[in-house]
Design a protein around this motif. Structure first.
Motif, mmCIF file in Angstrom:
data_model
loop_
_atom_site.group_PDB
_atom_site.id
_atom_site.type_symbol
_atom_site.label_atom_id
_atom_site.label_comp_id
_atom_site.label_asym_id
_atom_site.label_seq_id
_atom_site.Cartn_x
_atom_site.Cartn_y
_atom_site.Cartn_z
ATOM 1 N N ARG A 272 34.911 27.582 -22.390
ATOM 2 C CA ARG A 272 34.235 27.947 -21.141
ATOM 3 C C ARG A 272 35.246 28.599 -20.214
ATOM 4 O O ARG A 272 36.242 27.997 -19.837
ATOM 5 C CB ARG A 272 33.629 26.685 -20.510
ATOM 6 C CG ARG A 272 32.845 26.864 -19.222
ATOM 7 C CD ARG A 272 32.212 25.522 -18.869
ATOM 8 N NE ARG A 272 31.415 25.563 -17.638
ATOM 9 C CZ ARG A 272 31.851 25.176 -16.457
ATOM 10 N NH1 ARG A 272 33.098 24.717 -16.330
ATOM 11 N NH2 ARG A 272 31.069 25.231 -15.397
ATOM 12 N N HIS A 306 31.028 19.156 -25.956
ATOM 13 C CA HIS A 306 30.739 19.994 -24.794
ATOM 14 C C HIS A 306 30.180 19.112 -23.671
ATOM 15 O O HIS A 306 29.269 18.313 -23.897
ATOM 16 C CB HIS A 306 29.728 21.082 -25.175
ATOM 17 C CG HIS A 306 29.591 22.172 -24.167
ATOM 18 N ND1 HIS A 306 29.029 21.978 -22.924
ATOM 19 C CD2 HIS A 306 29.962 23.478 -24.208
ATOM 20 C CE1 HIS A 306 29.046 23.113 -22.247
ATOM 21 N NE2 HIS A 306 29.604 24.034 -22.992
ATOM 22 N N PRO A 307 30.701 19.245 -22.444
ATOM 23 C CA PRO A 307 30.288 18.331 -21.362
ATOM 24 C C PRO A 307 28.820 18.453 -20.964
ATOM 25 O O PRO A 307 28.253 17.503 -20.407
ATOM 26 C CB PRO A 307 31.207 18.714 -20.206
ATOM 27 C CG PRO A 307 31.627 20.124 -20.500
ATOM 28 C CD PRO A 307 31.714 20.210 -21.995
ATOM 29 N N PHE A 308 28.191 19.605 -21.231
ATOM 30 C CA PHE A 308 26.795 19.796 -20.854
ATOM 31 C C PHE A 308 25.853 19.864 -22.055
ATOM 32 O O PHE A 308 24.715 19.417 -21.982
ATOM 33 C CB PHE A 308 26.649 21.075 -20.013
ATOM 34 C CG PHE A 308 27.517 21.083 -18.790
ATOM 35 C CD1 PHE A 308 27.460 20.051 -17.859
ATOM 36 C CD2 PHE A 308 28.401 22.121 -18.565
ATOM 37 C CE1 PHE A 308 28.261 20.049 -16.731
ATOM 38 C CE2 PHE A 308 29.208 22.130 -17.438
ATOM 39 C CZ PHE A 308 29.140 21.091 -16.520
ATOM 40 N N ASP A 309 26.326 20.433 -23.154
ATOM 41 C CA ASP A 309 25.451 20.635 -24.312
ATOM 42 C C ASP A 309 25.339 19.406 -25.205
ATOM 43 O O ASP A 309 24.363 19.268 -25.942
ATOM 44 C CB ASP A 309 25.941 21.824 -25.155
ATOM 45 C CG ASP A 309 25.867 23.140 -24.395
ATOM 46 O OD1 ASP A 309 25.177 23.173 -23.349
ATOM 47 O OD2 ASP A 309 26.489 24.122 -24.838
ATOM 48 N N TYR A 314 27.465 14.304 -21.831
ATOM 49 C CA TYR A 314 26.869 14.534 -20.518
ATOM 50 C C TYR A 314 26.514 13.241 -19.800
ATOM 51 O O TYR A 314 26.646 13.128 -18.572
ATOM 52 C CB TYR A 314 25.617 15.405 -20.661
ATOM 53 C CG TYR A 314 24.959 15.721 -19.345
ATOM 54 C CD1 TYR A 314 25.505 16.681 -18.485
ATOM 55 C CD2 TYR A 314 23.810 15.041 -18.935
ATOM 56 C CE1 TYR A 314 24.914 16.964 -17.268
ATOM 57 C CE2 TYR A 314 23.218 15.315 -17.706
ATOM 58 C CZ TYR A 314 23.774 16.278 -16.881
ATOM 59 O OH TYR A 314 23.205 16.546 -15.665
ATOM 60 N N ARG A 320 32.507 13.551 -18.974
ATOM 61 C CA ARG A 320 32.049 14.899 -18.643
ATOM 62 C C ARG A 320 33.046 15.600 -17.728
ATOM 63 O O ARG A 320 33.428 16.760 -17.948
ATOM 64 C CB ARG A 320 30.673 14.810 -17.982
ATOM 65 C CG ARG A 320 30.028 16.161 -17.676
ATOM 66 C CD ARG A 320 28.628 15.961 -17.154
ATOM 67 N NE ARG A 320 28.614 15.338 -15.840
ATOM 68 C CZ ARG A 320 27.796 14.347 -15.482
ATOM 69 N NH1 ARG A 320 26.939 13.846 -16.343
ATOM 70 N NH2 ARG A 320 27.840 13.864 -14.251
ATOM 71 N N GLU A 321 33.500 14.894 -16.689
ATOM 72 C CA GLU A 321 34.453 15.487 -15.749
ATOM 73 C C GLU A 321 35.812 15.697 -16.407
ATOM 74 O O GLU A 321 36.485 16.713 -16.165
ATOM 75 C CB GLU A 321 34.596 14.590 -14.523
ATOM 76 C CG GLU A 321 35.465 15.166 -13.426
ATOM 77 C CD GLU A 321 34.900 16.441 -12.827
ATOM 78 O OE1 GLU A 321 35.693 17.226 -12.273
ATOM 79 O OE2 GLU A 321 33.676 16.666 -12.913
#
Length: 352
Positions: A272, A306-309, A314, A320-321
């Motif tokens: 990202r 992946h923190p969002f996917d 998540y 996540r952070e």
């Protein structure tokens, strides 16, 4: 057994000139993240992924009074990781080494570079190949020579690992002249493809030898990733995978084929980046764990942290952070169920 690849952005900047950790409030080389916060985030990520073996792409730079292996083991002690043993292959001059960090209670590892000149020399040497089809051989070198290692579990299962950080195709340092930018981009693409052809030659030799193996790391590439792929016919990743080869000689990673589904198919993301001009982030799939066909029977399971996917990442705010603070890449892991003592790949490993 879990194996992961993780590109840690500017890991080298978290250590001083003597290789000591910089756990403080000064800014790291990541935007708006302190060195202490990045180190803490990395500890959370490594602990959460909990791989038996990590391939670390962009490991701290070796030389000038600093030792990559010592720094990684110092970081492991700082973060309280079970992966407390490090291994490095050939050092380079980019401040971005390729190294392993692993749990010595689960697996042992040795650096085992292969050499089959002149078609596939050792990765710290050079390969002569005609890059621009002008009838003259060009000299190709790896700025970051791949790491070749042999792993052995406590019950005798063994496999070979090739860790890579293939040259970026981006026209870094290009002048503002659009024509010059295109020229540099094409030159970089040629070099990137040449490195992937070299890797594919090693893959073919390993397939001929019948050895179970992985090729993993940051390929800076993927199907359909840029406009120059049409010019050259295929991506460097597809060359390493062997897309034009029969199934028995084709490497596997489900993320390497999702782009084949067309523009409306779900696309995986392992990195990202922030675009200043657009003032937004964009994602790319750059990190892969390719396995030899014989390992498809070992119940392989891939995961991009992946923190969002990834729902598991998540729903844990701390993880996540941490994933967002630690690096501009996210770990990719592979779970395998290895049978004891498959085909031998060399003499017994002696842990140093």
């Amino acid at each position: 057994m879990r194996i992961a690849t993780y590109n840690v952005e500017w890991f080298t900047s978290l250590f001083d000139r003597r290789g000591r950790l910089l756990d403080d409030g000064e800014w790291s080389s990541r935007y708006n993240v302190t060195r202490g916060d990045q180190l803490g985030a990395l500890g959370i990520v490594f602990t959460a992924v909990d791989a038996d073996v990590f391939l670390i792409v962009e490991a701290p730079g070796d030389g000038d009074g600093r030792d990559t292996v010592e720094m990684l083991e110092r970081f492991a002690a700082f973060a309280g990781l079970r992966q407390r043993k490090a291994l490095m292959g050939f050092a380079n001059e980019t401040q971005q080494e390729i190294a392993l960090l692993y749990d010595p209670d689960v697996v042992t590892a040795i650096h085992d570079p292969q050499d089959d000149p002149p078609d596939c020399p050792r990765f710290d040497r050079s390969l002569k190949i005609d890059l621009d089809i002008d009838g003259r051989l060009d000299r190709v070198v790896f700025s970051k020579p791949p790491l070749e290692a042999v792993l052995e579990t406590r019950d005798g299962a063994r496999l070979r690992l090739v860790g890579v950080h293939v040259k970026s195709k981006a026209p870094h340092g290009a002048p503002s002249d659009p024509v010059a930018e295109v020229r540099i981009a094409i030159e970089n693409r040629r070099k990137q493809l040449a490195q992937c052809l070299w890797l594919r030659r090693r893959v073919d030799l390993l397939l001929d030898a019948g050895e179970p193996f992985l090729v993993l790391g940051d390929f800076n590439d993927g199907p359909g990733l840029d406009e120059y792929e049409k010019l050259f016919g295929r991506s460097g990743l597809e060359i390493v995978v062997g897309e034009d080869q029969p199934p028995a000689r084709r490497l596997r990673d489900p993320h390497a084929r999702l782009n084949k589904g067309g523009p409306f198919a779900a696309q995986p993301v392992s990195a990202r980046f922030y675009l200043k001009d657009a003032r937004q982030y964009f994602g790319a799939m750059l990190d892969y764990i390719l396995i030899s066909p014989d390992l498809c029977t070992a119940a392989p399971s891939w995961r991009i942290w992946h923190p969002f996917d990834d729902p598991g990442c998540y729903k844990v705010p701390e993880l996540r952070e941490a994933l967002l603070q630690a690096s501009d890449h996210f770990p990719v892991s592979l779970d395998l169920t290895l049978a004891a003592a498959p085909k031998p790949v060399g003499p017994p490993i002696v842990q140093s």
